[in-house]
Structure formats: C-alpha cells, structure tokens
Design a protein around this motif. Structure first.
Motif, PDB file in Angstrom:
ATOM      1  N   GLY A   1       0.790  -1.223   0.000  1.00 17.76           N
ATOM      2  CA  GLY A   1       0.000   0.000   0.000  1.00 17.76           C
ATOM      3  C   GLY A   1       0.825   1.277   0.000  1.00 17.76           C
ATOM      4  N   ALA A   2       2.089   1.217  -0.452  1.00 14.50           N
ATOM      5  CA  ALA A   2       2.943   2.411  -0.459  1.00 14.50           C
ATOM      6  C   ALA A   2       2.330   3.493  -1.343  1.00 14.50           C
ATOM      7  CB  ALA A   2       4.345   2.062  -0.946  1.00 14.50           C
ATOM      8  N   GLU A   3       2.470   4.731  -0.896  1.00 14.78           N
ATOM      9  CA  GLU A   3       1.923   5.878  -1.624  1.00 14.78           C
ATOM     10  C   GLU A   3       3.049   6.860  -1.936  1.00 14.78           C
ATOM     11  OE1 GLU A   3      -1.168   6.511  -2.686  1.00 14.78           O
ATOM     12  OE2 GLU A   3      -1.983   4.661  -1.869  1.00 14.78           O
ATOM     13  N   ARG A   4       3.188   7.220  -3.211  1.00 14.86           N
ATOM     14  CA  ARG A   4       4.179   8.206  -3.615  1.00 14.86           C
ATOM     15  C   ARG A   4       3.694   9.603  -3.233  1.00 14.86           C
ATOM     16  NH1 ARG A   4       8.475   7.029  -6.211  1.00 14.86           N
ATOM     17  NH2 ARG A   4       8.780   9.077  -7.080  1.00 14.86           N
ATOM     18  N   ALA A   5       4.640  10.454  -2.869  1.00 14.66           N
ATOM     19  CA  ALA A   5       4.306  11.833  -2.528  1.00 14.66           C
ATOM     20  C   ALA A   5       5.454  12.730  -2.978  1.00 14.66           C
ATOM     21  CB  ALA A   5       4.075  11.978  -1.033  1.00 14.66           C
ATOM     22  N   ALA A   6       5.120  13.939  -3.394  1.00 16.46           N
ATOM     23  CA  ALA A   6       6.119  14.913  -3.833  1.00 16.46           C
ATOM     24  C   ALA A   6       5.924  16.200  -3.042  1.00 16.46           C
ATOM     25  CB  ALA A   6       5.961  15.183  -5.327  1.00 16.46           C
ATOM     26  N   LEU A   7       7.030  16.930  -2.848  1.00 12.15           N
ATOM     27  CA  LEU A   7       7.010  18.152  -2.058  1.00 12.15           C
ATOM     28  C   LEU A   7       8.120  19.052  -2.559  1.00 12.15           C
ATOM     29  CD1 LEU A   7       6.034  19.622   0.600  1.00 12.15           C
ATOM     30  CD2 LEU A   7       7.799  18.315   1.784  1.00 12.15           C
ATOM     31  N   ASP A   8       7.820  20.326  -2.759  1.00 12.83           N
ATOM     32  CA  ASP A   8       8.878  21.287  -3.069  1.00 12.83           C
ATOM     33  C   ASP A   8       8.690  22.530  -2.212  1.00 12.83           C
ATOM     34  OD1 ASP A   8       7.212  23.249  -4.284  1.00 12.83           O
ATOM     35  OD2 ASP A   8       7.431  22.356  -6.237  1.00 12.83           O
ATOM     36  N   VAL A   9       9.732  23.356  -2.151  1.00 14.35           N
ATOM     37  CA  VAL A   9       9.686  24.555  -1.316  1.00 14.35           C
ATOM     38  C   VAL A   9      10.460  25.669  -2.001  1.00 14.35           C
ATOM     39  CG1 VAL A   9      11.703  23.879   0.065  1.00 14.35           C
ATOM     40  CG2 VAL A   9      10.056  25.508   1.000  1.00 14.35           C
ATOM     41  N   GLY A  10       9.989  26.888  -1.800  1.00 17.91           N
ATOM     42  CA  GLY A  10      10.655  28.080  -2.311  1.00 17.91           C
ATOM     43  C   GLY A  10      10.333  29.246  -1.397  1.00 17.91           C
ATOM     44  N   HIS A  11      10.614  30.429  -1.869  1.00 15.54           N
ATOM     45  CA  HIS A  11      10.324  31.599  -1.031  1.00 15.54           C
ATOM     46  C   HIS A  11       9.970  32.793  -1.906  1.00 15.54           C
ATOM     47  CE1 HIS A  11      14.229  33.117  -2.296  1.00 15.54           C
ATOM     48  NE2 HIS A  11      13.885  34.270  -1.762  1.00 15.54           N
ATOM     49  N   GLN A  12       9.344  33.749  -1.273  1.00 16.23           N
ATOM     50  CA  GLN A  12       9.088  35.067  -1.845  1.00 16.23           C
ATOM     51  C   GLN A  12       9.367  36.056  -0.735  1.00 16.23           C
ATOM     52  OE1 GLN A  12       4.998  34.429  -2.564  1.00 16.23           O
ATOM     53  NE2 GLN A  12       5.302  33.309  -4.457  1.00 16.23           N
ATOM     54  N   SER A  13       9.944  37.184  -1.083  1.00 16.66           N
ATOM     55  CA  SER A  13      10.196  38.180  -0.043  1.00 16.66           C
ATOM     56  C   SER A  13       9.646  39.526  -0.475  1.00 16.66           C
ATOM     57  CB  SER A  13      11.693  38.285   0.261  1.00 16.66           C
ATOM     58  OG  SER A  13      12.421  38.565  -0.903  1.00 16.66           O
ATOM     59  N   LYS A  14       9.173  40.260   0.520  1.00 19.14           N
ATOM     60  CA  LYS A  14       8.608  41.580   0.283  1.00 19.14           C
ATOM     61  C   LYS A  14       8.859  42.417   1.521  1.00 19.14           C
ATOM     62  CE  LYS A  14       4.066  43.342  -0.011  1.00 19.14           C
ATOM     63  NZ  LYS A  14       2.676  43.084  -0.275  1.00 19.14           N
ATOM     64  N   TRP A  15       9.733  43.356   1.388  1.00 15.37           N
ATOM     65  CA  TRP A  15      10.116  44.281   2.442  1.00 15.37           C
ATOM     66  C   TRP A  15      10.525  43.539   3.697  1.00 15.37           C
ATOM     67  CZ3 TRP A  15       7.430  47.498   6.409  1.00 15.37           C
ATOM     68  CH2 TRP A  15       8.211  48.596   6.778  1.00 15.37           C
ATOM     69  N   ARG A  16       9.710  43.471   4.736  1.00 14.73           N
ATOM     70  CA  ARG A  16      10.078  42.817   5.991  1.00 14.73           C
ATOM     71  C   ARG A  16       9.343  41.498   6.199  1.00 14.73           C
ATOM     72  NH1 ARG A  16      10.156  47.971  10.071  1.00 14.73           N
ATOM     73  NH2 ARG A  16      11.963  48.952   9.132  1.00 14.73           N
ATOM     74  N   GLU A  17       9.022  40.831   5.106  1.00 15.48           N
ATOM     75  CA  GLU A  17       8.277  39.584   5.207  1.00 15.48           C
ATOM     76  C   GLU A  17       8.872  38.537   4.282  1.00 15.48           C
ATOM     77  OE1 GLU A  17       4.019  38.740   3.627  1.00 15.48           O
ATOM     78  OE2 GLU A  17       3.823  39.426   5.707  1.00 15.48           O
ATOM     79  N   LEU A  18       8.975  37.322   4.797  1.00 17.87           N
ATOM     80  CA  LEU A  18       9.416  36.178   4.013  1.00 17.87           C
ATOM     81  C   LEU A  18       8.256  35.205   3.941  1.00 17.87           C
ATOM     82  CD1 LEU A  18      11.592  34.321   2.705  1.00 17.87           C
ATOM     83  CD2 LEU A  18      12.088  33.510   5.032  1.00 17.87           C
ATOM     84  N   ARG A  19       7.896  34.804   2.739  1.00 19.84           N
ATOM     85  CA  ARG A  19       6.856  33.788   2.570  1.00 19.84           C
ATOM     86  C   ARG A  19       7.531  32.485   2.162  1.00 19.84           C
ATOM     87  NH1 ARG A  19       0.948  33.851  -0.082  1.00 19.84           N
ATOM     88  NH2 ARG A  19       0.587  34.654   2.011  1.00 19.84           N
ATOM     89  N   VAL A  20       7.395  31.484   3.007  1.00 18.39           N
ATOM     90  CA  VAL A  20       7.827  30.130   2.700  1.00 18.39           C
ATOM     91  C   VAL A  20       6.640  29.488   1.999  1.00 18.39           C
ATOM     92  CG1 VAL A  20       8.436  27.898   3.699  1.00 18.39           C
ATOM     93  CG2 VAL A  20       9.329  30.026   4.706  1.00 18.39           C
ATOM     94  N   SER A  21       6.852  28.941   0.808  1.00 16.39           N
ATOM     95  CA  SER A  21       5.720  28.362   0.084  1.00 16.39           C
ATOM     96  C   SER A  21       6.195  27.244  -0.817  1.00 16.39           C
ATOM     97  CB  SER A  21       5.008  29.433  -0.735  1.00 16.39           C
ATOM     98  OG  SER A  21       5.889  29.977  -1.703  1.00 16.39           O
ATOM     99  N   GLY A  22       5.251  26.413  -1.212  1.00 15.66           N
ATOM    100  CA  GLY A  22       5.579  25.324  -2.112  1.00 15.66           C
ATOM    101  C   GLY A  22       4.345  24.596  -2.577  1.00 15.66           C
ATOM    102  N   THR A  23       4.602  23.553  -3.352  1.00 17.18           N
ATOM    103  CA  THR A  23       3.527  22.719  -3.869  1.00 17.18           C
ATOM    104  C   THR A  23       3.771  21.278  -3.452  1.00 17.18           C
ATOM    105  OG1 THR A  23       4.667  22.365  -5.970  1.00 17.18           O
ATOM    106  CG2 THR A  23       3.132  24.220  -5.867  1.00 17.18           C
ATOM    107  N   THR A  24       2.696  20.520  -3.441  1.00 20.78           N
ATOM    108  CA  THR A  24       2.765  19.120  -3.051  1.00 20.78           C
ATOM    109  C   THR A  24       1.562  18.386  -3.608  1.00 20.78           C
ATOM    110  OG1 THR A  24       2.946  17.594  -1.184  1.00 20.78           O
ATOM    111  CG2 THR A  24       1.584  19.557  -0.847  1.00 20.78           C
ATOM    112  N   ASP A  25       1.675  17.090  -3.701  1.00 20.56           N
ATOM    113  CA  ASP A  25       0.509  16.294  -4.071  1.00 20.56           C
ATOM    114  C   ASP A  25      -0.116  15.619  -2.850  1.00 20.56           C
ATOM    115  OD1 ASP A  25       2.484  14.416  -3.635  1.00 20.56           O
ATOM    116  OD2 ASP A  25       2.380  13.528  -5.625  1.00 20.56           O
ATOM    117  N   LEU A  26       0.297  16.055  -1.663  1.00 15.94           N
ATOM    118  CA  LEU A  26      -0.342  15.578  -0.434  1.00 15.94           C
ATOM    119  C   LEU A  26      -1.781  16.104  -0.375  1.00 15.94           C
ATOM    120  CD1 LEU A  26       2.636  16.216   1.980  1.00 15.94           C
ATOM    121  CD2 LEU A  26       1.741  13.969   1.302  1.00 15.94           C
ATOM    122  N   PRO A  27      -2.665  15.404   0.303  1.00 18.90           N
ATOM    123  CA  PRO A  27      -4.071  15.825   0.336  1.00 18.90           C
ATOM    124  C   PRO A  27      -4.298  17.072   1.186  1.00 18.90           C
ATOM    125  CG  PRO A  27      -3.740  13.904   1.716  1.00 18.90           C
ATOM    126  CD  PRO A  27      -2.438  14.146   1.013  1.00 18.90           C
TER     127      PRO A  27
END
Length: 160
Positions: free
Chosen positions: A30-56
């Motif tokens: 019953g193994a399930e494949r999963a993918a995950l990535d991460v990146g960032h966006q910055s704006k003045w005094r804020e960092l957004r950690v964000s990414g995409t995944t196929d997790l539910p």
C-alpha cells in the motif's frame, strides 16, 4: 559474454513483470508516492515560505527557517530573535505557505527545510500514509527507523 547479457536481460525483464525488489528491500504494501517542493518570496520585511505538493488537503507540514548568522555569533548578539523559526503549514489545493516577519534580519544565507509527516495528522491523511509516514514513497523520502519522512530544502541569499 553474449549469453550473460541475455540472462541479465531476462532476469531484469522478469523482475519488472513480477514486481521483485532489490535484495534486502521488501516492498511496502500500500505504499503511496508523494512529492514536495519549497521556495520563497520576499517583500520588504516579510518572508513567505511556500511550495507545492501532491499531499491531500489538510496534511500538516513542518518548516524550519534558519539564518546562517545563527552559526556565526552567540544568540545574545543576534540582531533579531527569529533567526531560527519553525512552525507548521496546512496543505490546501496542492499548496502551502507561511509568512514570517524578517524585521532586523541582516543579509546572509537562509535555509528552509519542510517535512512531512508531523504527528498527529488528520485521520484521512494517516489512513493513506500511515501514522508515522511508514507508507510514504518518493524521491525525497528517507527512512528513520520504522518511520519515513518526506523532505524539501531551499537555500537562498537574503537581502533587504
């Protein structure tokens, strides 16, 4: 030697058709494949950690953001108390994000690490991947005892 090539091709083809695994590795039922990535966006005094995944939807991810300055000077000398920050983000429609305050951060290298699973997960997520990720498979999956962890990392240069 040609006969060895023929035998090797036959064994490989037989394994492909029968689903055998390399020596010492048992297939996970019953193994399930999963993918995950991460990146960032910055704006003045804020960092957004964000990414995409196929997790539910509803899957909980943990993140840790570390500024390189934390390895160079004592915590009492840090220009900001949040040079190491961790937290969780929830998957929604194949995406996740977290916003961090970066006031007083100096320029330097920043590392982001995102992991799945975080215990506890919603029941619907546990039923697919197991309580400790034991049914996880994928390119960024590593084993930790009987548990498995899906990991993504991103390193970048922070500038103001």
């Amino acid at each position: 030697m040609a006969w060895m090539d023929k035998v090797l091709r036959t064994v490989v083809l037989g394994c492909m058709l029968s689903g055998c695994t390399p020596a010492g590795q048992d297939p996970v039922a019953g193994a399930e494949r999963a993918a995950l990535d991460v990146g960032h966006q910055s704006k003045w005094r804020e960092l957004r950690v964000s990414g995409t995944t196929d997790l539910p939807d509803g899957a909980v991810l943990s993140y840790r953001v570390t500024h390189a300055l934390t390895d160079e000077i004592a915590p009492a000398e840090w220009p900001a108390k949040n040079l190491i920050t961790d937290g969780t983000a929830i998957v929604q429609a194949g995406q996740y994000w977290a916003d961090l305050n970066t006031t007083y951060w100096p320029a330097g290298t920043v590392r982001i690490r995102v992991e799945f699973p975080v215990v506890p997960q919603p029941g619907s997520v546990q039923s697919v991947y197991g309580e400790f990720g034991e049914r996880l498979e994928g390119d960024n999956v590593s084993s930790l005892g009987s548990s498995k962890v899906l990991t993504a990392e991103h390193v970048f240069e922070w500038t103001r």
